[in-house]
Design a protein around this motif. Sequence first.
Motif, PDB file in Angstrom:
ATOM      1  N   GLY A 147      55.383  38.167  33.442  1.00 22.83           N
ATOM      2  CA  GLY A 147      55.954  39.289  34.181  1.00 22.83           C
ATOM      3  C   GLY A 147      55.506  40.634  33.659  1.00 22.83           C
ATOM      4  O   GLY A 147      54.564  40.748  32.888  1.00 22.83           O
ATOM      5  N   ARG A 148      56.234  41.649  34.072  1.00 17.41           N
ATOM      6  CA  ARG A 148      55.843  43.024  33.719  1.00 17.41           C
ATOM      7  C   ARG A 148      56.548  43.573  32.495  1.00 17.41           C
ATOM      8  O   ARG A 148      56.258  44.670  32.052  1.00 17.41           O
ATOM      9  N   ASN A 185      52.771  30.794  38.502  1.00 19.46           N
ATOM     10  CA  ASN A 185      51.351  30.874  38.158  1.00 19.46           C
ATOM     11  C   ASN A 185      51.054  30.497  36.710  1.00 19.46           C
ATOM     12  O   ASN A 185      49.919  30.637  36.270  1.00 19.46           O
ATOM     13  N   GLU A 231      51.786  36.561  36.078  1.00 19.76           N
ATOM     14  CA  GLU A 231      52.644  37.381  36.939  1.00 19.76           C
ATOM     15  C   GLU A 231      54.043  36.786  37.112  1.00 19.76           C
ATOM     16  O   GLU A 231      55.040  37.493  37.033  1.00 19.76           O
ATOM     17  N   ASP A 232      54.099  35.473  37.342  1.00 22.93           N
ATOM     18  CA  ASP A 232      55.392  34.820  37.504  1.00 22.93           C
ATOM     19  C   ASP A 232      55.266  33.353  37.090  1.00 22.93           C
ATOM     20  O   ASP A 232      54.166  32.842  36.890  1.00 22.93           O
ATOM     21  N   TYR A 242      47.681  37.304  31.267  1.00 21.83           N
ATOM     22  CA  TYR A 242      48.815  37.882  32.002  1.00 21.83           C
ATOM     23  C   TYR A 242      49.254  36.863  33.042  1.00 21.83           C
ATOM     24  O   TYR A 242      48.453  36.383  33.846  1.00 21.83           O
TER      25      TYR A 242
END
Length: 101
Positions: free
Chosen positions: A62-63, A89, A85-86, A83
Amino acid sequence: CDIGEGMLHAFHLLKSRKCVNPLTSVFLITNDKSPGSFDKIKIGLSKFAIPESFTIHTFGLGRDHDSQLLCQIADLNSGSYYYIEDLENIMIGLLDCLGAV
């Protein structure tokens, strides 16, 4: 448990294992920001003095994670930062990493 404590636990496991594999990696998966973790991890690497070569691969979910910190940790032992994202993935990142190992 913060990132530094988790990595110290991983170093302890590497140091105390009875069988050493020819290829060893630590996968750190987190969405955390842990101030002071980098110094704790560098000290831990010196303290545990693990004789076998191993890589550290980091995955930021996530961020909300600290990508700079995770890049620095991965760079300590020739690993990579990914990285994610969620959670949907995460398998893509893990498969990419395993393919590179």
